[in-house]
Design a protein around this motif. Structure first.
Motif, short mmCIF file in Angstrom:
data_model
loop_
_atom_site.label_atom_id
_atom_site.label_comp_id
_atom_site.label_asym_id
_atom_site.label_seq_id
_atom_site.Cartn_x
_atom_site.Cartn_y
_atom_site.Cartn_z
N ARG A 10 1.95 -3.97 11.85
CA ARG A 10 1.29 -2.48 10.94
C ARG A 10 1.34 -1.75 11.52
O ARG A 10 1.18 -1.61 12.64
CB ARG A 10 -0.37 -3.38 10.45
CG ARG A 10 -0.85 -2.51 9.77
CD ARG A 10 -2.01 -3.33 8.85
NE ARG A 10 -2.80 -2.54 7.83
CZ ARG A 10 -3.02 -2.33 6.63
NH1 ARG A 10 -1.50 -2.89 5.99
NH2 ARG A 10 -3.80 -1.76 5.65
N ARG A 29 -1.03 4.79 9.59
CA ARG A 29 -0.94 5.60 8.11
C ARG A 29 -0.06 6.46 8.24
O ARG A 29 -0.31 7.46 9.67
CB ARG A 29 -2.92 6.05 7.97
CG ARG A 29 -3.02 6.45 6.62
CD ARG A 29 -4.01 6.85 6.23
NE ARG A 29 -4.55 6.07 5.03
CZ ARG A 29 -4.18 7.10 3.89
NH1 ARG A 29 -3.62 7.79 3.84
NH2 ARG A 29 -4.62 5.40 2.73
N ASP A 35 0.45 4.36 1.46
CA ASP A 35 0.58 5.03 2.75
C ASP A 35 1.05 4.39 4.52
O ASP A 35 0.92 5.22 5.03
CB ASP A 35 -1.56 5.29 3.94
CG ASP A 35 -1.86 3.58 3.71
OD1 ASP A 35 -0.75 2.76 3.67
OD2 ASP A 35 -2.72 3.23 3.98
N GLN A 37 0.98 1.83 5.71
CA GLN A 37 1.60 0.78 6.34
C GLN A 37 1.97 -0.02 6.41
O GLN A 37 1.85 -0.84 7.93
CB GLN A 37 -0.92 0.82 6.49
CG GLN A 37 -1.78 2.00 7.66
CD GLN A 37 -2.84 1.81 7.12
OE1 GLN A 37 -3.50 0.71 6.58
NE2 GLN A 37 -2.72 1.25 8.80
N ASP A 73 0.81 -1.28 -0.28
CA ASP A 73 0.28 0.47 0.13
C ASP A 73 0.79 1.77 -0.26
O ASP A 73 1.90 1.05 0.31
CB ASP A 73 -0.76 0.56 1.39
CG ASP A 73 -2.21 -0.96 0.74
OD1 ASP A 73 -2.83 -0.99 -0.11
OD2 ASP A 73 -2.74 -1.11 2.11
MG MG Z 1 -4.08 1.63 4.78
#
Ligand code: MG
Ligand code: UDP
Length: 321
Positions: A207, A210, A106, A108, A104
């Motif tokens: 994780r 963001r 962002d 994360q 992704d």
């Molecule tokens: Mg995300």
């Protein structure tokens, strides 16, 4: 149609595919971390393939500027927003690497663990999926609905979909080629990957929060995504309606028998109008539920029948189509 596996002239070892939609705040940091990573991966040729999913906030211009400075950065610009799964599909369709990592935009998903994922893949695994050990910075609502969703999904699907994984994973080229042949319009790539059936292994990670901006998955989009997952990987909902129908039929048969018994052998009778109203409401409700479920599947057959492309590319950078 997906681009076929054209002969690759000196293919890169690793393609990093990044779907990106209105991430103007995250992009500079993301690019910086990916380029640092490229420096660390010695002897491994890298391509970073961004799929711009119709961004309207200036992300597109940043991508083009990055592609002009770094030949390893390649960009596909969609003509409009086609959605995260379509963007991933386009990335997989155009990635040339022996291995492909999906991540992704962002931050994360920490890019720094990609060398570890690659290491596991080189041990002979076709799928190394990053599994969330913890998820910081996400609302309790998102965490609770995600936990519930993964458990529900594994209860109704035959394909073993690993728990608590997103699309962050590294896969082999032969898996990518298999995925390219699967062109269903309602896509749930997290389920399509295990469907292929090659060897897989989990890699636990934490994780991150963001980096900036807000989620591009508002509640309605999440619900649609969850519905796609269940409906494209399971026909349990269709069967549920059969069971409800069977249950209703048995109940009403029993009711008729009771009424007949009361009428013939006792002095009691059931007050007619209330019994009838209840029955009509109950049966009508069940019929509508079943119709709705059938409609969901018929709608998907309709979409599949149209056979439209899954995305439309408007422009590219450092990439020939
Ligand atoms: Mg995300
Ligand atoms: N994204 C996309 N198209 C969309 C929505 C999201 O390409 O229509 C991208 C987004 O830029 C990000 C990734 O998909 O790189 C995951 O989205 P997000 O982080 O907003 O989802 P969340 O992590 O909140 O589930």
């Amino acid at each position: 149609m997906p681009p076929t596996s054209s002969p690759r002239s000196s293919p890169p070892t690793l393609s990093i595919v990044v779907p990106i939609f209105n991430e103007v705040e995250c992009f500079p940091k993301l690019l910086e971390r990916l380029l640092v990573l490229a420096g660390r991966l010695e002897g491994c040729e890298l391509e970073i393939l961004f799929v711009n999913d119709g961004s309207t906030d200036g992300t597109g211009a940043l991508l083009d500027a990055a592609a002009a400075m770094h030949p390893a950065v390649k960009v596909l610009h969609f003509s409009r927003n086609f959605g995260h799964q379509a963007a991933l599909t386009a990335g997989l369709d155009h990635a040339e690497g022996d291995f492909v990592c999906i991540i992704d935009a962002d931050l994360q998903d920490p890019p720094e663990i990609i060398p570890d994922l690659l290491g596991r893949a080189r041990e002979g695994f076709d799928i190394v999926y990053a599994q969330r050990r913890s998820r910081t910075g996400e609302s309790w609502f998102k965490k609770a609905t995600a936990a519930l969703f993964y458990r529900l999904l594994s209860a109704v699907c035959r394909v073993p979909i690993p728990m608590d994984t997103g699309d962050f994973r590294l896969v082999s080229r032969r898996l990518v080629l298999a995925l390219r042949s699967m062109r269903e319009p309602h896509r749930f790539i997290r389920g399509m990957v295990p469907w292929v059936g090659f060897r897989s292994v989990a890699f636990p990670y934490d994780r991150q929060e963001r980096f900036a901006g807000t989620t591009k998955y508002p509640l309605m989009k999440m619900i649609r995504f969850a519905a796609d997952a269940v409906l494209s990987f399971s026909n349990v909902p269709l069967r549920i309606s059969t069971f409800i129908g069977l249950g209703m039929t048995c109940l009403s048969a029993l009711g008729i028998l009771v009424m007949l018994y009361l009428r013939l052998f006792t002095v009691y009778t059931v007050p007619g109008i209330s019994a009838v109203i209840c029955l009509i409401l109950g049966v009508g409700g069940v019929q509508f539920i079943i119709l709705g479920m059938l409609g969901e599947y018929v709608g998907r057959i309709f979409e599949q029948g149209k056979n439209r492309p899954l995305y439309v590319v408007a422009a590219t950078a450092n990439l020939k189509l």
